[in-house]
Design a protein around this motif. Structure first.
Motif, PDB file in Angstrom:
ATOM      1  N   THR A   1       6.878   7.747  -0.252  1.00  0.00           N
ATOM      2  CA  THR A   1       6.117   8.309  -1.364  1.00  0.00           C
ATOM      3  C   THR A   1       5.201   9.450  -0.939  1.00  0.00           C
ATOM      4  N   SER A   2       4.724   9.409   0.281  1.00  0.00           N
ATOM      5  CA  SER A   2       3.744  10.402   0.749  1.00  0.00           C
ATOM      6  C   SER A   2       4.330  11.810   0.718  1.00  0.00           C
ATOM      7  N   THR A   3       3.444  12.789   0.489  1.00  0.00           N
ATOM      8  CA  THR A   3       3.849  14.206   0.464  1.00  0.00           C
ATOM      9  C   THR A   3       3.471  14.930   1.746  1.00  0.00           C
ATOM     10  N   GLN A  26      -5.338   4.878  -4.405  1.00  0.00           N
ATOM     11  CA  GLN A  26      -5.272   5.975  -5.371  1.00  0.00           C
ATOM     12  C   GLN A  26      -4.042   5.852  -6.261  1.00  0.00           C
ATOM     13  N   TRP A  27      -2.943   5.360  -5.701  1.00  0.00           N
ATOM     14  CA  TRP A  27      -1.705   5.212  -6.479  1.00  0.00           C
ATOM     15  C   TRP A  27      -1.698   3.901  -7.270  1.00  0.00           C
ATOM     16  N   GLU A  28      -2.796   3.150  -7.172  1.00  0.00           N
ATOM     17  CA  GLU A  28      -2.960   1.887  -7.896  1.00  0.00           C
ATOM     18  C   GLU A  28      -1.936   0.838  -7.476  1.00  0.00           C
ATOM     19  N   TRP A  29      -1.554   0.915  -6.202  1.00  0.00           N
ATOM     20  CA  TRP A  29      -0.710  -0.143  -5.653  1.00  0.00           C
ATOM     21  C   TRP A  29      -1.575  -1.325  -5.219  1.00  0.00           C
ATOM     22  N   LEU A  30      -2.795  -1.034  -4.797  1.00  0.00           N
ATOM     23  CA  LEU A  30      -3.707  -2.052  -4.313  1.00  0.00           C
ATOM     24  C   LEU A  30      -4.993  -2.004  -5.125  1.00  0.00           C
ATOM     25  N   PHE A  85      -4.427   3.069   3.325  1.00  0.00           N
ATOM     26  CA  PHE A  85      -5.135   2.288   2.313  1.00  0.00           C
ATOM     27  C   PHE A  85      -5.731   3.183   1.222  1.00  0.00           C
ATOM     28  N   ARG A  86      -6.222   4.354   1.598  1.00  0.00           N
ATOM     29  CA  ARG A  86      -6.796   5.247   0.589  1.00  0.00           C
ATOM     30  C   ARG A  86      -5.757   5.662  -0.436  1.00  0.00           C
ATOM     31  N   GLU A  87      -4.560   6.047   0.035  1.00  0.00           N
ATOM     32  CA  GLU A  87      -3.529   6.500  -0.887  1.00  0.00           C
ATOM     33  C   GLU A  87      -2.930   5.336  -1.672  1.00  0.00           C
TER      34      GLU A  87
END
Length: 777
Positions: free
Chosen positions: A288-290, A379-383, A374-376
């Motif tokens: 997923t990361s860019t 932000q992606w609302e996975w956690l 963890f930050r991303e």
């Protein structure tokens, strides 16, 4: 017992070869019939080999027609000039196969691959051990053609240095094979490959191996699965694997297969290990990361290392949803105590570093990777936000204290030798491979001078675009080969692409660099466009050949060792290995310390930094420049001044000095001061002319100067801040000093106000510092 098929090569109308199953004309029973065995024995070697005076009408020929027919059909289909020598070899192959079938009791189309391989032998000498003495060396190549066409033998990698090219010509036809070679050479030659030239044997050997394996001489039939099979089964090795890679690229360019996969490098996305749930989360983030592929791979590698630590120490935290601020603190504490090699999947390459404590940059990098994850994910609302990664996974102060940019400047004398080596580079200095120079000399020289003169990072050099050099004269663009303007009068500009800290920009460089790049562009073969790894654009890269970009590690691995050998300097110094990035710091420092130095902001623009703070790390002041600046600052002269003092040696030797008679006379310019503790007098810089003062021109002074036993000396006196200001700032500072001392008592007692000091008093005369022995008056 009957075999499943008997295949004989035939040619279709479209020129393609096929092996149809023959059932009607030939009986494909595997066992040799007793009548056929007797007929072979009765015919004998003379008849079977068709020697002189053989009997072509012997009845045995009709008996063995089932065995003889396919053999003669193969000989007739082979593309081989009908010379007597070749005719003899082809007839001997038939005789050999007939006799061997009789001896084994099984027909040749029923032999296994191992039986064919044993008969052919791994070498020519081994072949002669398994055949009759009358079967010469020239029989073996034709025997291989029969094994291929009649026995479906395809294990030519077991035959050693076998002439696969000649075999392919005979089976598929010389013109057809040569025509396919021409198609490959056209593609590879346009990219700058040397493969496929008249004296090259690698490309024909590898291509024929594939043709034989695929049972087709057409490039259209070479699919990706075939190339993968060759690599998987290790049918080729050594330099032939490199040739296979080039061949697949050419076939892919023609649109018949997929291009070969690039190696994944140090940070492989295929690394595994640790808790399975954690690995799934790491893969999900990676997909997923860019971020750039290299950075994503590096972070994933770190995440998997964390996963192995979790599996060993914290099995309850295998799911990232279970992580808390306490888990983060536990991980950072464990990381701070880890050794090199702990929780890694592979330790190859660590060598003597294995078991040593992790360095601060490594710890900071791993903490940053986990914080990014963890930050991303939050932000992606996975956690859910159970903790703040910026605080819970902040780098501890004990680690940050050891961090900081530290560009390592190369010593001037070493850099001068490397620059000389680059300017005098010649083809003999380039490393050699089996097929010559790996890269053209013009490319190597252009890369070398770009590293030596441009001050760019290695990945920026590798990403330079075609046409990045521009020439200007008096603000107007000119051609690089213009004859109307002298090279020294032209300005050479280098266009740098988007880079680590900013967007694209243009900088001036030395014309020598521009000329080297122009020389490479003049001979550079046309290359396909490449995807810029940072911007995602399809661009024409300057440093590319054979349809491959020059690696970002080429400077470190090849160029720098080459220059060190030529300059006869070690490839490391007290600050570590000479690397590509050290040149950037060295050039910046030299520009900052030049006779006409660049300002910090000019250097910032030339380096392409976003902030001048980054430039400060690169602009190192050299010891020579610092020494000169220190000397010119006059630190010692600013704080300490010298004045002359006359010592009356008669007063000292006679003992009169002990009774209070003056023996030191401090020269004030306008008079002498006899106060013994002159350096402690607050009025020394602007004398109040108390009782210790004797004006020049008086009778007492004339008597003093007339003495012949005077010793003239220079003494140093420290200056207070007010006195320094009086020396450096002039009369206004002197006036302020006089006002402050107006009511300060002199050594004799009265104050300057009581002594009625004139307002135009002058300073104590200050002399230059003089070192050496005292001089006699």
């Amino acid at each position: 017992m009957r075999a499943s098929s008997l295949a004989i090569a035939t040619v279709d109308t479209d020129g393609r070869w096929s092996w149809p199953i023959v059932r009607d004309r030939y009986d494909t029973t595997v066992a040799v019939r007793p009548a056929e065995a007797r007929a072979v024995l009765e015919l004998g070697v003379r008849n079977l080999r068709r020697l002189q005076y053989h009997d072509p009408a012997a009845p045995g020929w009709r008996v063995i027609a089932r065995l003889l027919g396919p053999l003669e059909a193969v000989n007739a289909a082979l593309d081989s000039p009908p010379t007597p020598h070749r005719r003899r070899a082809m007839l001997d192959v038939i005789a050999l196969l007939l006799t061997h079938s009789t001896e084994t009791g099984r027909t040749y189309w029923g032999w296994t691959t191992q039986e064919w391989a044993r008969l052919l032998g791994r070498t020519q000498a081994e072949f002669r051990q398994h055949v009759p003495a009358w079967a010469g060396d020239e029989v073996r190549p034709y025997l291989a053609a029969h094994a291929y066409l009649l026995g479906s033998f395809n294990e030519f990698h077991q035959l050693g240095s076998f002439q696969r090219l000649t075999l392919s010509w005979r089976i598929f036809g010389r013109d057809r094979v040569t025509g396919e070679f021409a198609r490959i050479r056209t593609v590879l030659g346009a990219w700058g490959y040397q493969l496929g030239e008249d004296d090259d044997t690698l490309l024909p050997s590898v291509a024929c191996q594939l043709f034989l394996l695929n049972r087709s001489p057409h490039l259209e039939d070479l699919d990706t699965a075939l190339f993968d099979r060759v690599r998987r089964d290790r049918l080729l090795e050594g330099a032939r694997l490199n040739t296979l890679h080039a061949l697949q690229r050419a076939v892919a360019e023609l649109g018949f297969c997929d291009p070969p996969l690039q190696s994944t490098g140090r940070h492989s996305a295929r690394a595994t290990g640790g808790a399975k749930v954690w690995e799934q989360w790491a893969d999900r983030w990676h997909d997923t990361s860019t971020l750039t592929p290299r950075v994503r791979g590096s972070i994933r590698s770190t995440l998997l290392r964390v996963g192995r630590w979790i599996a060993a120490e914290q099995p309850d935290a295998a799911d990232p949803t279970d992580w808390t601020q306490q888990t983060c603190a536990t991980w950072i504490a464990a990381l701070d105590r880890m050794k090199v090699g702990d929780y890694t999947q592979r330790t190859v390459g660590l060598k003597d570093r294995l078991g040593k404590p992790l360095e601060a940059p490594t710890k900071a990098g791993q903490i940053t990777a986990l914080r990014t994850f963890f930050r991303e994910c939050q932000q992606w609302e996975w956690l859910s936000r159970r903790f703040n990664p910026l605080r819970a996974l902040a780098i501890p102060r004990s680690i940050t204290a050891l961090l900081g940019p530290d560009p390592r400047v190369i010593a001037d004398e070493v850099w001068a030798k490397l620059l000389w080596a680059g300017l005098n580079l010649d083809p003999a200095d380039l490393p050699q491979t089996r097929s010559g120079h790996f890269y053209p000399f013009e490319l190597v020289r252009a890369v070398t001078l770009t590293w030596l003169l441009s001050g760019q990072r290695s990945n920026e050099i590798a990403r330079l675009r075609l046409g990045c050099i521009r020439w200007q004269h008096e603000g107007a663009p000119i051609a690089g080969d213009s004859q109307q303007v002298l090279a020294r009068d032209a300005v050479c500009l280098l266009d740098v692409p988007t880079h680590k800290t900013g967007t694209a920009f243009t900088k001036p460089v030395d014309p020598i660099l521009g000329q080297a790049i122009d020389a490479w562009q003049a001979v550079r073969p046309d290359q396909p466009k490449f995807t810029d790894r940072r911007t995602g654009e399809h661009v024409e890269l300057l440093f590319a050949v054979r349809a491959r970009r020059v690696s970002t590690s080429y400077i470190n691995n090849t160029v720098i060792p080459m220059l060190c050998r030529k300059a006869r300097v070690p490839d490391a110094d007290v600050r570590g290995n000479i690397t590509s990035h050290r040149a950037r710091s060295t050039i910046a420092s030299q520009l900052y310390n030049a006779k006409e130095p660049m300002t910090l902001f000019e250097l910032q623009a030339w380096l392409g930094h976003r902030s001048p703070q980054s430039t400060q790390y690169y602009a190192k002041i050299t010891p020579n420049t610092l020494s000169k600046a220190y000397s010119e600052a006059g630190y010692f002269e600013r704080n300490v001044r010298t004045i002359e003092v006359l010592v009356d040696r008669d007063a000292v030797t006679s003992g009169a000095a002990t009774t209070g008679e003056p023996w030191q006379h401090y020269d004030l310019g306008h008079g002498y001061c006899t106060y013994t503790f002159f350096e402690q007098c607050q009025h020394r810089m602007a004398c109040a002319r108390c009782d210790f003062y004797t004006p020049k021109g008086s009778t007492k002074t004339q008597l003093l100067e007339a003495k012949g036993n005077l010793q003239k000396m220079a003494i140093s006196i420290p200056l207070t801040e007010d006195e320094q200001a009086a020396v450096t700032d002039g009369q206004s500072a002197l006036d302020r000093l006089l006002d402050r001392l107006a009511d300060t008592p002199t050594p004799a007692g009265p104050t300057p106000r009581q002594l009625d000091i004139p307002t135009n008093a002058t300073l104590l005369p200050i002399l230059d510092v003089r070192q050496g022995k005292p001089q006699q008056a």
